[in-house]
Design an enzyme around this catalytic site. Structure first.
Site, PDB file in Angstrom:
ATOM      1  N   GLU A 282      70.790  27.247 -10.932  1.00 56.74           N
ATOM      2  CA  GLU A 282      69.804  28.099 -10.250  1.00 56.74           C
ATOM      3  C   GLU A 282      70.095  28.174  -8.753  1.00 56.74           C
ATOM      4  OE1 GLU A 282      66.330  25.717 -10.941  1.00 56.74           O
ATOM      5  OE2 GLU A 282      66.084  26.366 -13.011  1.00 56.74           O
ATOM      6  N   ARG A 321      62.720  29.399   9.797  1.00 55.67           N
ATOM      7  CA  ARG A 321      63.494  28.185   9.507  1.00 55.67           C
ATOM      8  C   ARG A 321      63.655  27.256  10.710  1.00 55.67           C
ATOM      9  NH1 ARG A 321      68.079  28.007   8.155  1.00 55.67           N
ATOM     10  NH2 ARG A 321      67.868  26.308   6.678  1.00 55.67           N
ATOM     11  N   CYS A 353      52.720  32.761  20.581  1.00 53.97           N
ATOM     12  CA  CYS A 353      52.020  31.716  21.336  1.00 53.97           C
ATOM     13  C   CYS A 353      52.062  30.384  20.607  1.00 53.97           C
ATOM     14  CB  CYS A 353      50.581  32.133  21.561  1.00 53.97           C
ATOM     15  SG  CYS A 353      50.490  33.736  22.321  1.00 53.97           S
ATOM     16  N   GLU A 354      53.229  29.837  20.424  1.00 55.90           N
ATOM     17  CA  GLU A 354      53.422  28.514  19.824  1.00 55.90           C
ATOM     18  C   GLU A 354      54.706  27.990  20.435  1.00 55.90           C
ATOM     19  OE1 GLU A 354      52.060  27.239  16.620  1.00 55.90           O
ATOM     20  OE2 GLU A 354      50.917  29.007  16.004  1.00 55.90           O
ATOM     21  N   TYR A 382      66.054  32.709   2.715  1.00 62.37           N
ATOM     22  CA  TYR A 382      64.816  32.153   3.267  1.00 62.37           C
ATOM     23  C   TYR A 382      64.533  32.712   4.667  1.00 62.37           C
ATOM     24  CZ  TYR A 382      65.615  29.084  -0.682  1.00 62.37           C
ATOM     25  OH  TYR A 382      65.855  28.613  -1.951  1.00 62.37           O
TER      26      TYR A 382
HETATM   27  C1  PLP Z   1      64.275  26.878  -4.590  1.00 61.76           C
HETATM   28  C2  PLP Z   1      64.762  26.551  -5.945  1.00 61.76           C
HETATM   29  C3  PLP Z   1      66.096  26.771  -6.285  1.00 61.76           C
HETATM   30  C4  PLP Z   1      67.127  27.292  -5.325  1.00 61.76           C
HETATM   31  O1  PLP Z   1      67.393  26.443  -4.274  1.00 61.76           O
HETATM   32  P1  PLP Z   1      68.609  26.798  -3.283  1.00 61.76           P
HETATM   33  O2  PLP Z   1      68.652  25.669  -2.357  1.00 61.76           O
HETATM   34  O3  PLP Z   1      68.240  28.082  -2.599  1.00 61.76           O
HETATM   35  O4  PLP Z   1      69.830  26.942  -4.123  1.00 61.76           O
HETATM   36  C5  PLP Z   1      66.483  26.494  -7.583  1.00 61.76           C
HETATM   37  N1  PLP Z   1      65.611  26.010  -8.506  1.00 61.76           N
HETATM   38  C6  PLP Z   1      64.309  25.783  -8.202  1.00 61.76           C
HETATM   39  C7  PLP Z   1      63.408  25.257  -9.247  1.00 61.76           C
HETATM   40  C8  PLP Z   1      63.848  26.041  -6.920  1.00 61.76           C
HETATM   41  O5  PLP Z   1      62.567  25.801  -6.628  1.00 61.76           O
END
Ligand code: PLP
Length: 431
Positions: A282, A321, A353-354, A382
Site C-alpha cells: 500500500e 508538513r 498568524c502562527e 500529503y
Molecule cells: C497512510 C497509509 C499508507 C501509505 O503510507 P505511505 O507512507 O504514504 O506509503 C498505507 N497503508 C495505510 C493503512 C495507511 O494508513
C-alpha cells in the site's frame, strides 16, 4: 550550499531558457494563468514512479494498492487506474473518490481504525476487494452489516507487529501503543470471535507500521512477523491466503537515500515471497512525492536587521508538513539564478498568524525579491490532501502537466464561494 535542483527529478522539473519548467511547460506561465500558490504535478514522473515499483514487484506477484490519502486528486487516481493499480482507502469519502475516478471496486482495500457503520455498508455494497479490520468490535460490526445485506464479507485482520518504523513519532503506527491494528498477543481470542461470526470470513492479515521508513530492517522484521502469524493462524484452521504488507516506503526530502523499488522487492523476496500467500503493498508517498511541487509567490522580503524573512503567499494551510512534522522541503527559485548571484540566509515563512507557519529557518538561497516565484520540491504527497482554508484562504489550484500540455485538475475555491457554504440562522440575520 547544495545543488538547488537536487530533489527535482529531471524527467519532471528542469531549467529551460533560465526558467524552471514542469516537463515542457514554464511554471511562470502557469502561475500567470492560475495565480500563486498552486500545486503542479508531472504525469510522466507519476507514471515513471509507478512503473519502477511495479517492475520490481510484479516478478514477486505483489499487487500495488496506491494509498490515495497521499494525493487523492481524480486525475492522479485516473492515471494510476490506467496503469492497473489498485487503491488503499481510509474513509468512505476516499471510496467515493476512487470509484468516481474509475478505480474498480475489486481493486480497493479499505484500511482505517475508525470505519463507521455507513462506511462499512458502502464498502460492502460496492463489493470492494478487502476490508482491513482493526479491532474485534469492528469485526462484529462488519458481521452484523454483512448479515443485514445477506453477504459473507471476506476480511483481513490488521495486526500490530510491535515494530519500530524508526520514523517521526506522528507517523509511527506499528508500535504496541499506537492505535492501529490488533496486538498479536490477543490473536488467541480469534478462535472464539471469528468462528462464532457467520458473515465474516478471515482470509488474511495486514500491517502498516508507519510512513517515511528509510531502512529495510523494520520492513524485514514486520514481513517476517506477518509470515509467522499467517502460518500460525493457518495452523489453527483459518483459511489465510493473503498478506497485505502495508506501505510507508520513504523518499529523500533532504539528504536521505531513497528506499528504492529494489530495496522493497528484496525485503519481500527474503521474507514472505513464494510462501503461498497472495501479496499486496500500500505505497502512497513513494509514488507521488517527487512528482509534485508547490509554487509560491514571494510577497515581501522583510529585513529584520539581524536577519531576513522571505514572506510567501503560500502558508501552512497549503502545505502543513513543515509545521506538523518539522518536515523539510527543498526550495528552488523558478528563475534560474545567474552565476555569481549573491547568496543570503532567509527564514522562509507564510502569512498566517502562527509562528509555526514557517517553512525553513536560516535557509541559504540566491537573493530573493518580492514578486519572485519559488518552488517547494517533493510536495506531491500529503500536500494538497492535507491542505485547509485556515485564515479564510482560498483552496489553491492543482495543475497536471504532461509534455507540452497542462490542465487545472482542481480549480481554486475562492473564499467568496466558501462564504456561501455558511448559513446564518434567521434569529441572527442582520442583512
Ligand atoms: C497512510 C497509509 C499508507 C501509505 O503510507 P505511505 O507512507 O504514504 O506509503 C498505507 N497503508 C495505510 C493503512 C495507511 O494508513
Amino acid at each position: 550550499m547544495h545543488d538547488l535542483t537536487r530533489r527535482l527529478p529531471p524527467s519532471a522539473f528542469h531549467y529551460l531558457g533560465g526558467e524552471l519548467h514542469c516537463e515542457g511547460v514554464s511554471l511562470s506561465e502557469i502561475a500567470a494563468k492560475v495565480g500563486t500558490p498552486f500545486y503542479c504535478y508531472s504525469a510522466t514522473r507519476l507514471r515513471e514512479r509507478y512503473r519502477a515499483l511495479a517492475a520490481a514487484l510484479d516478478p514477486l506477484g505483489v499487487k500495488i494498492h496506491y494509498a490515495m490519502k497521499a494525493n487523492g486528486n481524480q486525475a492522479v487516481l485516473s492515471l494510476f487506474a490506467l496503469e492497473g493499480a489498485g487503491v488503499d482507502i481510509v474513509s468512505g469519502g476516499e471510496l467515493n473518490r476512487a470509484l468516481s475516478a474509475g478505480m474498480l471496486a475489486e481493486r480497493v482495500i479499505f484500511s482505517g481504525v475508525g470505519k463507521t457503520a455507513s462506511e462499512i455498508e458502502a464498502a460492502l455494497k460496492a463489493g470492494i476487494h478487502q476490508l482491513n479490520v482493526e479491532s474485534f468490535e469492528e469485526l462484529r460490526l462488519i458481521d452484523a452489516i454483512a448479515g443485514s445485506l445477506g453477504l459473507v464479507s471476506e476480511v483481513v485482520l490488521r495486526v500490530n507487529p510491535d515494530v519500530d518504523a524508526e520514523t517521526h513519532a506522528k507517523i509511527t503506527t506499528g508500535k504496541k501503543d499506537n492505535k492501529f491494528g490488533i496486538d498479536i498477543a490477543l490473536l488467541d481470542r480469534l478462535d472464539n470471535e471469528v468462528k462464532s461470526l457467520e458473515h465474516v470470513k478471515l482470509v488474511g492479515i495486514a500491517s502498516h507500521i508507519g510512513s517515511q521508513i528509510m531502512r529495510t530492517a523494520p520492513l524485514i522484521a514486520t514481513y517476517a512477523r506477518l509470515l509467522e502469524v499467517a502460518d500460525m493462524l493457518k495452523g489453527r484452521g483459518f483459511a489465510i491466503s493473503r498478506i497485505d504488507l502495508g506501505g510507508g516506503f520513504g523518499i529523500p526530502y533532504e539528504n536521505q537515500i531513497e528506499l528504492s523499488p529494489t530495496d522493497i522487492a528484496d525485503a519481500i523476496a527474503t521474507t514472505v515471497a513464494g510462501k503461498g500467500y497472495a501479496l499486496a503493498v500500500e505505497p502512497g508517498r513513494t509514488l507521488v512525492a517527487d512528482a509534485g511541487i508547490l509554487v509560491s509567490g514571494v510577497t515581501y522580503v522583510k529585513d529584520a536587521g539581524h536577519m531576513q524573512f522571505a514572506v510567501l503567499d503560500a502558508a501552512m494551510n497549503d502545505l502543513v508538513r513543515p509545521a506538523m512534522y518539522d518536515a523539510h522541503h527543498d526550495i528552488v527559485p523558478v528563475r534560474e539564478p545567474v552565476p555569481g548571484t549573491q547568496m543570503t540566509d532567509y527564514d522562509v515563512v507564510g502569512p498566517i498568524c502562527e509562528s509555526s507557519d514557517t517553512f525553513a529557518k536560516r535557509l541559504t538561497l540566491p537573493e530573493i525579491k518580492s514578486g519572485d516565484l519559488l518552488a517547494f520540491a517533493t510536495a506531491g504527497a500529503y500536500g494538497a490532501t492535507m491542505s485547509s482554508t485556515y485564515n479564510a484562504r482560498d483552496l489553491i489550484p492543482e495543475v497536471l502537466v504532461e509534455g507540452s500540455r497542462w490542465a487545472t485538475i482542481r480549480r481554486r475555491v475562492p473564499i467568496a464561494e466558501q462564504i456561501g457554504w455558511d448559513r446564518v440562522p434567521d434569529w441572527l440575520k442582520t442583512v
